[in-house]
Design a protein around this motif. Structure first.
Motif, PDB file in Angstrom:
ATOM      1  N   GLY A  26       0.795  -1.221   0.000  1.00 24.50           N
ATOM      2  CA  GLY A  26       0.000   0.000   0.000  1.00 24.50           C
ATOM      3  C   GLY A  26       0.824   1.265   0.000  1.00 24.50           C
ATOM      4  N   GLU A 107      -0.787  -4.458  11.906  1.00 20.00           N
ATOM      5  CA  GLU A 107      -1.244  -4.005  10.591  1.00 20.00           C
ATOM      6  C   GLU A 107      -2.096  -2.748  10.667  1.00 20.00           C
ATOM      7  OE1 GLU A 107      -3.346  -5.869   6.590  1.00 20.00           O
ATOM      8  OE2 GLU A 107      -3.373  -6.993   8.471  1.00 20.00           O
ATOM      9  N   GLN A 108      -3.020  -2.680  11.610  1.00 20.03           N
ATOM     10  CA  GLN A 108      -3.920  -1.531  11.672  1.00 20.03           C
ATOM     11  C   GLN A 108      -3.159  -0.246  11.950  1.00 20.03           C
ATOM     12  OE1 GLN A 108      -7.787  -2.014  13.590  1.00 20.03           O
ATOM     13  NE2 GLN A 108      -7.479  -0.114  14.729  1.00 20.03           N
ATOM     14  N   HIS A 111      -0.836   0.658   8.926  1.00 19.30           N
ATOM     15  CA  HIS A 111      -1.591   1.250   7.820  1.00 19.30           C
ATOM     16  C   HIS A 111      -2.015   2.681   8.157  1.00 19.30           C
ATOM     17  CE1 HIS A 111      -2.905  -2.424   5.233  1.00 19.30           C
ATOM     18  NE2 HIS A 111      -1.599  -2.382   5.450  1.00 19.30           N
ATOM     19  N   PHE A 115      -1.156   5.841   6.034  1.00 23.12           N
ATOM     20  CA  PHE A 115      -2.311   6.567   5.509  1.00 23.12           C
ATOM     21  C   PHE A 115      -2.108   8.070   5.717  1.00 23.12           C
ATOM     22  CE2 PHE A 115      -6.461   8.529   5.601  1.00 23.12           C
ATOM     23  CZ  PHE A 115      -7.184   7.856   4.621  1.00 23.12           C
ATOM     24  N   PHE A 186       1.997  -3.921  -2.789  1.00 23.78           N
ATOM     25  CA  PHE A 186       0.559  -4.171  -2.868  1.00 23.78           C
ATOM     26  C   PHE A 186       0.213  -4.933  -4.143  1.00 23.78           C
ATOM     27  CE2 PHE A 186      -3.905  -3.129  -3.578  1.00 23.78           C
ATOM     28  CZ  PHE A 186      -4.436  -3.342  -2.311  1.00 23.78           C
ATOM     29  N   LEU A 253      -4.605   1.670   2.205  1.00 24.12           N
ATOM     30  CA  LEU A 253      -4.032   1.947   3.514  1.00 24.12           C
ATOM     31  C   LEU A 253      -5.083   2.236   4.576  1.00 24.12           C
ATOM     32  CD1 LEU A 253      -1.070   4.203   2.324  1.00 24.12           C
ATOM     33  CD2 LEU A 253      -0.904   1.886   3.247  1.00 24.12           C
ATOM     34  N   TRP A 254      -6.366   2.149   4.232  1.00 25.92           N
ATOM     35  CA  TRP A 254      -7.409   2.380   5.227  1.00 25.92           C
ATOM     36  C   TRP A 254      -7.230   1.382   6.367  1.00 25.92           C
ATOM     37  CZ3 TRP A 254     -10.408   6.038   6.762  1.00 25.92           C
ATOM     38  CH2 TRP A 254     -11.517   5.779   7.558  1.00 25.92           C
ATOM     39  N   PRO A 255      -7.049   1.871   7.593  1.00 22.09           N
ATOM     40  CA  PRO A 255      -6.702   0.963   8.701  1.00 22.09           C
ATOM     41  C   PRO A 255      -7.775  -0.078   9.015  1.00 22.09           C
ATOM     42  CG  PRO A 255      -6.263   3.264   9.267  1.00 22.09           C
ATOM     43  CD  PRO A 255      -7.053   3.279   8.001  1.00 22.09           C
ATOM     44  N   ARG A 261     -10.385  -6.965   1.727  1.00 22.06           N
ATOM     45  CA  ARG A 261     -10.235  -5.554   1.369  1.00 22.06           C
ATOM     46  C   ARG A 261     -11.557  -4.799   1.389  1.00 22.06           C
ATOM     47  NH1 ARG A 261      -5.711  -6.092  -3.516  1.00 22.06           N
ATOM     48  NH2 ARG A 261      -4.189  -7.194  -2.238  1.00 22.06           N
TER      49      ARG A 261
END
Length: 320
Positions: A26, A107-108, A111, A115, A186, A253-255, A261
């Protein structure tokens, strides 16, 4: 002498940041190159090198010598290019070993950080040409953003890591290295080849790495000259498209998204996630402010001779 060494180390650090971004799904290395101010010089230099190689292959067998090739090779900004490449290679190897697992485990938050970084970076191509945006430019950017938004929502595939597949995937993914907003990692994830590629780097699988590198070189040669030409002849429109690419890529990249997806509303550790996004945003703002103050940050068309090139871009585009 000390100043020269410091400059090389600084450029290697720039390359390290670009390489680090390439192993995080991403995040675009091209976006980082824009932020740290080497995007234009890398693309233009790569174009000169490719032209020089073409002249070498075409002229020498015909007894014409290497004059044209030498002119192209000398036009490349080798001190910057070599330092950045050294930093990139070192960073990719280290990040594949240490950063990628950490990003996967968090990950969250990871991202969210990126972001905020990419969101703040939109200012770079938006303001890079120094020209006003017309309604048609905003429309073009939004159309590009919509297309990228849809593409980044496609589910991951499972690819067979056979040599032809690896080479083709590398050729496609390397285009993302030079396109802000498009993430090579990505793309590999979408094609189902991110994990095999990371494993090959960690395990020093030289056969896989060599195949991947060959595919990447072919893809880079096919794409860089086109991008160089676009930057030199349609500079403003190219930056408009880049802005759309980066805007649409924010979906990746939206957490709060699942393995398919699918985008979800904020939930869970919202406070820390938002904090990480804010940190990423502020980091880019600080880098841009520092670069503006010391004159180090360059957007496409900037840098040494950038004003002259920018003038040519403006005159060329005003005639279209």
């Amino acid at each position: 002498m000390a100043s020269s060494v410091g400059t090389h180390l600084f450029n290697a650090l720039r390359g390290g940041l670009i390489g680090t971004a390439e192993v995080v799904p991403g995040v675009s290395g091209g976006t980082i190159a824009l932020i740290v101010g080497v995007y234009d010089r890398l693309i233009i230099s790569a174009g000169h090198v490719l032209t020089g190689l073409r002249y070498t292959v075409s002229d020498v067998p015909r007894g014409r010598g290497t004059r044209r090739a030498g002119e192209q090779f000398r036009s490349a900004d080798w001190p910057v290019v070599l330092a950045v490449l050294a930093g990139m290679v070192a960073a990719v190897l280290l990040a594949a070993q240490f950063l990628a697992p950490v990003a996967e485990d968090n990950e969250q938050r990871a991202h969210a950080l990126f972001f905020g970084l990419v969101a703040a970076s939109l200012w770079v191509p938006y303001s890079g040409s120094g020209r006003r945006w017309r309604p048609a430019h905003y429309l073009l950017a939004l159309v590009v953003a919509a297309v990228v938004f849809v593409l980044t929502g496609l589910p991951s595939a499972q690819a067979d890591p056979a040599a032809p597949v690896v080479a083709l995937a590398a050729a496609v993914a390397v285009c993302a290295l030079v396109l802000p907003g498009m993430s090579g990692a990505f793309i590999l994830l979408t094609l189902g080849l991110l994990d095999p590629t990371m494993d090959a780097l960690r395990e020093r699988d030289l056969g896989y790495v060599a195949t991947f590198a060959l595919g990447a070189l072919v893809g880079l040669a096919a794409f860089v000259k086109l991008l160089q030409w676009l930057l030199e002849h349609y500079h403003h429109l190219t930056l408009v498209v880049m802005t759309g690419l980066m805007l649409g890529s924010l979906r990746a990249l939206w957490p709060w998204s699942d393995d398919e997806r699918t985008l979800r509303a904020p939930e869970g550790d919202v406070a820390m996630t938002v904090t990480m996004a804010a940190i990423g945003f502020v980091v880019v703002v600080v880098i841009l402010l520092i670069g503006h103050r010391v004159g180090a940050t360059q957007v496409p068309g900037g840098g040494a001779g950038g004003d002259a090139r920018g003038g040519r871009h403006a005159r060329a585009e005003s005639s279209h």
